[in-house]
Design an enzyme around this catalytic site. Sequence first.
Site, PDB file in Angstrom:
ATOM      1  N   SER A 282       1.134  -1.879  -0.177  1.00 49.62           N
ATOM      2  CA  SER A 282      -0.004  -0.165   0.004  1.00 49.62           C
ATOM      3  C   SER A 282       0.695   1.344  -0.013  1.00 49.62           C
ATOM      4  CB  SER A 282      -0.848   0.504   1.227  1.00 49.62           C
ATOM      5  OG  SER A 282      -0.319   0.052   2.630  1.00 49.62           O
TER       6      SER A 282
ATOM      7  N   HIS B  27      -3.405  -6.163   2.400  1.00 53.10           N
ATOM      8  CA  HIS B  27      -2.312  -7.041   3.123  1.00 53.10           C
ATOM      9  C   HIS B  27      -3.229  -8.423   3.471  1.00 53.10           C
ATOM     10  CE1 HIS B  27       0.174  -4.124   4.830  1.00 53.10           C
ATOM     11  NE2 HIS B  27       0.433  -4.025   3.479  1.00 53.10           N
TER      12      HIS B  27
ATOM     13  N   GLU C 125      -5.048  -2.484   9.312  1.00 55.96           N
ATOM     14  CA  GLU C 125      -3.526  -3.025  10.028  1.00 55.96           C
ATOM     15  C   GLU C 125      -4.732  -3.406  11.495  1.00 55.96           C
ATOM     16  OE1 GLU C 125       0.337  -1.973   9.749  1.00 55.96           O
ATOM     17  OE2 GLU C 125       0.863  -1.395   7.872  1.00 55.96           O
TER      18      GLU C 125
ATOM     19  N   GLU D 222       1.513  -9.782   7.032  1.00 57.68           N
ATOM     20  CA  GLU D 222       2.300  -9.120   8.236  1.00 57.68           C
ATOM     21  C   GLU D 222       2.206 -10.023   9.242  1.00 57.68           C
ATOM     22  OE1 GLU D 222       1.515  -4.969   8.233  1.00 57.68           O
ATOM     23  OE2 GLU D 222       2.712  -4.222   6.948  1.00 57.68           O
TER      24      GLU D 222
ATOM     25  N   ASP E 194      -4.055   0.661  11.598  1.00 60.49           N
ATOM     26  CA  ASP E 194      -3.690   1.385  10.546  1.00 60.49           C
ATOM     27  C   ASP E 194      -4.856   1.186   9.261  1.00 60.49           C
ATOM     28  OD1 ASP E 194      -2.290   2.110   7.815  1.00 60.49           O
ATOM     29  OD2 ASP E 194      -0.896   1.551   8.174  1.00 60.49           O
TER      30      ASP E 194
ATOM     31  N   GLU F 127      -2.660   5.148  12.553  1.00 62.02           N
ATOM     32  CA  GLU F 127      -2.115   5.621  11.063  1.00 62.02           C
ATOM     33  C   GLU F 127      -3.017   5.456  10.238  1.00 62.02           C
ATOM     34  OE1 GLU F 127       1.124   2.884  10.854  1.00 62.02           O
ATOM     35  OE2 GLU F 127       0.830   3.187   8.638  1.00 62.02           O
TER      36      GLU F 127
ATOM     37  N   ASP G 100       1.271   8.590   7.376  1.00 55.80           N
ATOM     38  CA  ASP G 100       2.423   7.370   6.851  1.00 55.80           C
ATOM     39  C   ASP G 100       2.641   7.702   5.216  1.00 55.80           C
ATOM     40  OD1 ASP G 100       3.568   5.666   5.532  1.00 55.80           O
ATOM     41  OD2 ASP G 100       2.109   3.633   5.746  1.00 55.80           O
TER      42      ASP G 100
ATOM     43  N   LYS H  42       9.618   5.049   7.132  1.00 56.08           N
ATOM     44  CA  LYS H  42       9.616   4.235   6.294  1.00 56.08           C
ATOM     45  C   LYS H  42      11.589   3.989   5.649  1.00 56.08           C
ATOM     46  CE  LYS H  42       5.283   1.907   6.147  1.00 56.08           C
ATOM     47  NZ  LYS H  42       4.081   2.201   5.210  1.00 56.08           N
TER      48      LYS H  42
ATOM     49  N   HIS I  15       9.039  -1.267   9.615  1.00 59.84           N
ATOM     50  CA  HIS I  15       9.257  -2.750   8.791  1.00 59.84           C
ATOM     51  C   HIS I  15       7.789  -2.121   7.492  1.00 59.84           C
ATOM     52  CE1 HIS I  15       5.444  -4.858   8.841  1.00 59.84           C
ATOM     53  NE2 HIS I  15       4.422  -3.666   9.792  1.00 59.84           N
TER      54      HIS I  15
ATOM     55  N   LYS J 226       7.078  -0.494  14.513  1.00 56.88           N
ATOM     56  CA  LYS J 226       5.952  -1.046  14.095  1.00 56.88           C
ATOM     57  C   LYS J 226       6.652  -2.472  13.074  1.00 56.88           C
ATOM     58  CE  LYS J 226       2.982  -0.367   9.759  1.00 56.88           C
ATOM     59  NZ  LYS J 226       1.388   0.442   9.855  1.00 56.88           N
TER      60      LYS J 226
HETATM   61  C1  2PG Z   1       2.123   0.387   6.087  1.00 56.17           C
HETATM   62  C2  2PG Z   1       2.295  -0.593   5.447  1.00 56.17           C
HETATM   63  C3  2PG Z   1       3.479  -1.305   6.714  1.00 56.17           C
HETATM   64  P1  2PG Z   1       3.006  -1.170   3.433  1.00 56.17           P
HETATM   65  O1  2PG Z   1       0.933   1.061   5.433  1.00 56.17           O
HETATM   66  O2  2PG Z   1       1.744   1.029   6.993  1.00 56.17           O
HETATM   67  O3  2PG Z   1       2.410  -1.775   7.759  1.00 56.17           O
HETATM   68  O4  2PG Z   1       2.084  -1.364   4.832  1.00 56.17           O
HETATM   69  O5  2PG Z   1       4.256  -2.065   3.252  1.00 56.17           O
HETATM   70  O6  2PG Z   1       2.681  -2.426   2.344  1.00 56.17           O
HETATM   71  O7  2PG Z   1       3.082   0.481   2.457  1.00 56.17           O
HETATM   72 MG    MG Z   2       0.491   2.227   6.769  1.00 53.74          MG
END
Ligand code: 2PG
Ligand code: MG
Length: 418
Positions: free
Chosen positions: A42, A155, A164, A205, A242, A285, A312, A337, A365, A388
């Site tokens: 995502s 996911h 999440e 995850e 999230d 989030e 994010d 990230k 992650h 996280k």
């Molecule tokens: C998120 C991440 C990690 P992705 O959205 O926060 O959990 O997902 O790495 O798929 O963007």
């Molecule tokens: Mg996120």
Amino acid sequence: MTVIEAVAARQILDSRGNPTVEVDVRLADGSLGRAAVPSGASTGAAEAIELRDGDPKRFHGKGVATAVANATGPLADAVRGLDAEDQAAVDAALIDCDGTPNKSRLGANAILGISLATAKAAAAAKGVPLYRFLRRDTEPRLPRPMINIVNGGAHADNPLDFQEFMISPVGAPTFFEAVRMGSEIFHTLRRSLAAAGHNTNVGDEGGFAPQFTTADEALTFVLEAITASGYEPGTDVAICLDPAASEFFKGGAYDYAGEGVSRSVEEHVAYLSGLLRRYPIVSIEDPMAQDDLAGWKLLTDREGATTQLVGDDVFCTDAARLRAGIDDGYANAILIKVNQVGTLTETLSTVDTARRAGYRVVMSHRSGETEDTTIADLAVATGCGQIKTGSVSRSDRTAKYNRLIRIEEELNLPFGRI
Ligand code: 2PG
Ligand code: MG
């Protein structure tokens, strides 16, 4: 002795079975740093570009052979002879060599691999663990984990709109105790899902991915698992979400396809406020989509004083995007990230920007991970206080927990809080 002498790179597999870049940086004294690059599902629109080959005959187009060639070709040429201890100079050389604002020419995956492997090589040369080498001027801390126990959205293939559902053992006195509590709740949840006739398969995850359709359904199970494990919701263990709302923001409204409901921005904010009233949720989030800044502002004004609201997709670990949020007053925390921005130096600078503005920081992650545990060390080194890193199952996730357990054993560090 810490001069970069050689850069090697290769394609390895990530936790979803897709190829990703791994880089080895070797220094003049023989020290080796190795880093593997994670990959999101995502992804935010403003992320640095992950270069994929697009050749349908190899890895269904997802190959990273071009990024590997860029790492061992032009990028290696740009950093060979530089001092690995001068991370800022190495990262500047990588950025210059690429020459684009989003690392699209040579690939953020190639660039990040070298950037992280350089830091690891320098730490190895000094004979210190990475968290000590990367230590900032703030006090290092073990991060409090947000443990993802129910997966939905991009996911998992269930109809759950939110991505999440996480638990944070807010009452745990140490990192290890937090992991123990998380593991107990995870297994209690597995039993209650099975007893209710749900499948107990896990998503990307490592959290369960039953056929839930609403957030309430997931939250009810999570809350029951906390209580049935003998913990007090809110006091011992809190809930973090999230929703990854960019994924279901369509035509100016939030399209809850799994639930079969569309909510206007105002209705979506009211819905989230309702969840905050009904459940012990301390952090959300991406409650709002990356391009719904008015919505972000509305929710921050309404709930930001009492709830951690983590940006994010809206920030993408980019200091300038974060600056806009700080200036306009949306979100009060940032998810960090490394591969969203593509170098260690830029990552650390975004952490510093957040900290100076009083925004909280969560190290994170990606949904596609490897056995690389760099983010565990980064969380400790920056003293950001929160991490996280998925569920307490699957080695790509537990590798980070296990690394932090070992760091806690080495040090007697203070423990972060949300
Ligand atoms: C998120 C991440 C990690 P992705 O959205 O926060 O959990 O997902 O790495 O798929 O963007
Ligand atoms: Mg996120």
